[in-house]
Design a protein around this motif. Sequence first.
Motif, PDB file in Angstrom:
ATOM      1  N   GLY A  18       2.267   5.883  -1.642  1.00 30.30           N
ATOM      2  CA  GLY A  18       3.257   6.720  -0.978  1.00 30.30           C
ATOM      3  C   GLY A  18       3.074   6.604   0.532  1.00 30.30           C
ATOM      4  N   PHE A  19       4.124   6.924   1.269  1.00 28.04           N
ATOM      5  CA  PHE A  19       4.086   6.812   2.724  1.00 28.04           C
ATOM      6  C   PHE A  19       2.976   7.693   3.300  1.00 28.04           C
ATOM      7  N   ASN A  20       2.891   8.922   2.844  1.00 30.28           N
ATOM      8  CA  ASN A  20       1.857   9.831   3.359  1.00 30.28           C
ATOM      9  C   ASN A  20       0.461   9.367   2.983  1.00 30.28           C
ATOM     10  N   GLY A  21       0.314   8.757   1.823  1.00 32.03           N
ATOM     11  CA  GLY A  21      -0.978   8.207   1.441  1.00 32.03           C
ATOM     12  C   GLY A  21      -1.410   7.098   2.380  1.00 32.03           C
ATOM     13  N   LEU A  22      -0.463   6.237   2.742  1.00 34.97           N
ATOM     14  CA  LEU A  22      -0.776   5.172   3.697  1.00 34.97           C
ATOM     15  C   LEU A  22      -1.167   5.754   5.049  1.00 34.97           C
ATOM     16  N   LEU A  43     -11.066  -5.910  11.222  1.00 40.64           N
ATOM     17  CA  LEU A  43     -11.400  -4.488  11.189  1.00 40.64           C
ATOM     18  C   LEU A  43     -10.455  -3.732  10.254  1.00 40.64           C
ATOM     19  N   ALA A  44      -9.179  -4.058  10.319  1.00 39.50           N
ATOM     20  CA  ALA A  44      -8.203  -3.409   9.426  1.00 39.50           C
ATOM     21  C   ALA A  44      -8.579  -3.638   7.971  1.00 39.50           C
ATOM     22  N   GLY A  45      -8.959  -4.866   7.655  1.00 40.83           N
ATOM     23  CA  GLY A  45      -9.363  -5.193   6.294  1.00 40.83           C
ATOM     24  C   GLY A  45     -10.598  -4.421   5.862  1.00 40.83           C
ATOM     25  N   LYS A  46     -11.563  -4.310   6.754  1.00 44.25           N
ATOM     26  CA  LYS A  46     -12.783  -3.558   6.434  1.00 44.25           C
ATOM     27  C   LYS A  46     -12.458  -2.089   6.182  1.00 44.25           C
ATOM     28  N   GLU A  47     -11.554  -1.544   6.977  1.00 50.34           N
ATOM     29  CA  GLU A  47     -11.140  -0.152   6.778  1.00 50.34           C
ATOM     30  C   GLU A  47     -10.435   0.020   5.429  1.00 50.34           C
ATOM     31  N   MET A  48      -9.675  -0.979   5.028  1.00 52.13           N
ATOM     32  CA  MET A  48      -9.019  -0.925   3.723  1.00 52.13           C
ATOM     33  C   MET A  48     -10.050  -0.843   2.604  1.00 52.13           C
ATOM     34  N   LEU A  49     -11.083  -1.668   2.711  1.00 49.15           N
ATOM     35  CA  LEU A  49     -12.092  -1.722   1.650  1.00 49.15           C
ATOM     36  C   LEU A  49     -13.025  -0.518   1.662  1.00 49.15           C
ATOM     37  N   ASN A  50     -13.108   0.162   2.800  1.00 54.64           N
ATOM     38  CA  ASN A  50     -13.966   1.334   2.931  1.00 54.64           C
ATOM     39  C   ASN A  50     -13.161   2.584   2.556  1.00 54.64           C
ATOM     40  N   SER A  51     -12.707   2.633   1.309  1.00 52.15           N
ATOM     41  CA  SER A  51     -11.839   3.735   0.884  1.00 52.15           C
ATOM     42  C   SER A  51     -11.961   3.992  -0.612  1.00 52.15           C
ATOM     43  N   ARG A  52     -11.572   5.171  -0.994  1.00 57.04           N
ATOM     44  CA  ARG A  52     -11.513   5.512  -2.419  1.00 57.04           C
ATOM     45  C   ARG A  52     -10.477   4.633  -3.113  1.00 57.04           C
ATOM     46  N   TRP A  53      -9.382   4.331  -2.409  1.00 59.00           N
ATOM     47  CA  TRP A  53      -8.330   3.459  -2.950  1.00 59.00           C
ATOM     48  C   TRP A  53      -8.913   2.119  -3.389  1.00 59.00           C
ATOM     49  N   ALA A  54      -9.774   1.530  -2.552  1.00 63.61           N
ATOM     50  CA  ALA A  54     -10.367   0.228  -2.882  1.00 63.61           C
ATOM     51  C   ALA A  54     -11.294   0.326  -4.088  1.00 63.61           C
ATOM     52  N   MET A  55     -11.966   1.452  -4.227  1.00 65.15           N
ATOM     53  CA  MET A  55     -12.839   1.638  -5.399  1.00 65.15           C
ATOM     54  C   MET A  55     -12.007   1.813  -6.672  1.00 65.15           C
ATOM     55  N   GLN A  56     -10.857   2.458  -6.539  1.00 68.34           N
ATOM     56  CA  GLN A  56     -10.014   2.714  -7.707  1.00 68.34           C
ATOM     57  C   GLN A  56      -9.226   1.477  -8.138  1.00 68.34           C
ATOM     58  N   THR A  57      -8.839   0.648  -7.186  1.00 71.90           N
ATOM     59  CA  THR A  57      -8.065  -0.564  -7.492  1.00 71.90           C
ATOM     60  C   THR A  57      -8.696  -1.756  -6.777  1.00 71.90           C
ATOM     61  N   PRO A  58      -9.899  -2.152  -7.205  1.00 68.91           N
ATOM     62  CA  PRO A  58     -10.657  -3.171  -6.456  1.00 68.91           C
ATOM     63  C   PRO A  58      -9.982  -4.539  -6.391  1.00 68.91           C
ATOM     64  N   ASN A  59      -9.355  -4.991  -7.442  1.00 68.82           N
ATOM     65  CA  ASN A  59      -8.714  -6.314  -7.410  1.00 68.82           C
ATOM     66  C   ASN A  59      -7.543  -6.338  -6.442  1.00 68.82           C
ATOM     67  N   ARG A  60      -6.725  -5.296  -6.508  1.00 67.81           N
ATOM     68  CA  ARG A  60      -5.588  -5.199  -5.604  1.00 67.81           C
ATOM     69  C   ARG A  60      -6.082  -5.097  -4.164  1.00 67.81           C
ATOM     70  N   ALA A  61      -7.081  -4.250  -3.936  1.00 64.51           N
ATOM     71  CA  ALA A  61      -7.607  -4.054  -2.585  1.00 64.51           C
ATOM     72  C   ALA A  61      -8.173  -5.349  -2.009  1.00 64.51           C
ATOM     73  N   LYS A  62      -8.896  -6.100  -2.817  1.00 60.87           N
ATOM     74  CA  LYS A  62      -9.485  -7.364  -2.347  1.00 60.87           C
ATOM     75  C   LYS A  62      -8.399  -8.371  -1.981  1.00 60.87           C
ATOM     76  N   GLU A  63      -7.389  -8.474  -2.836  1.00 66.82           N
ATOM     77  CA  GLU A  63      -6.294  -9.400  -2.540  1.00 66.82           C
ATOM     78  C   GLU A  63      -5.576  -9.008  -1.255  1.00 66.82           C
ATOM     79  N   LEU A  64      -5.296  -7.717  -1.099  1.00 65.27           N
ATOM     80  CA  LEU A  64      -4.602  -7.271   0.108  1.00 65.27           C
ATOM     81  C   LEU A  64      -5.498  -7.378   1.338  1.00 65.27           C
ATOM     82  N   MET A  84       0.826  -1.206   0.000  1.00 60.63           N
ATOM     83  CA  MET A  84       0.000   0.000   0.000  1.00 60.63           C
ATOM     84  C   MET A  84       0.862   1.258   0.000  1.00 60.63           C
ATOM     85  N   ALA A  85       1.927   1.278   0.797  1.00 56.17           N
ATOM     86  CA  ALA A  85       2.817   2.444   0.830  1.00 56.17           C
ATOM     87  C   ALA A  85       3.536   2.611  -0.503  1.00 56.17           C
ATOM     88  N   PHE A  86       3.853   1.506  -1.145  1.00 59.83           N
ATOM     89  CA  PHE A  86       4.499   1.562  -2.458  1.00 59.83           C
ATOM     90  C   PHE A  86       3.564   2.228  -3.459  1.00 59.83           C
TER      91      PHE A  86
END
Length: 138
Positions: A86-90, A107-128, A81-83
Amino acid sequence: MNYQSTINQLKRHEGLKLKPYKCTAGKLTIGYGRNLEDKGINKSEAEEMLLRDICEVEERLFDAGMLDSQNDARKAVLINMAFQLGFNGLLGFKNMLEAVRRHEYELAGKEMLNSRWAMQTPNRAKELYDQMVTGEFQ
């Protein structure tokens, strides 16, 4: 042939630029005159750059205490995710990072999916997400 003399001369004539720039011919260039548009980089150079970038991200996360007591799969999620962000984005994932710190991975996983990042990169977000929740590489 005296390669060192040739190298020294080219370095002096080309100069070293560590960030891309447009040369006098208008081509995107880096280093000692490497024409990125026509020549690019080869696979081994790309692999070397990737490894260096991963190490830099990992070191920054380690220094911030974000990798403490996490297994390799969960460390890899944070590095990934930081890659990408960016560090500040994370750092914008405050709730997710707090859940990781408390070892509340669902909970961490749910927070990951509840983001614009997950909407923009859904496959990556789901795998992570799966990797964060299970603690195993997907």
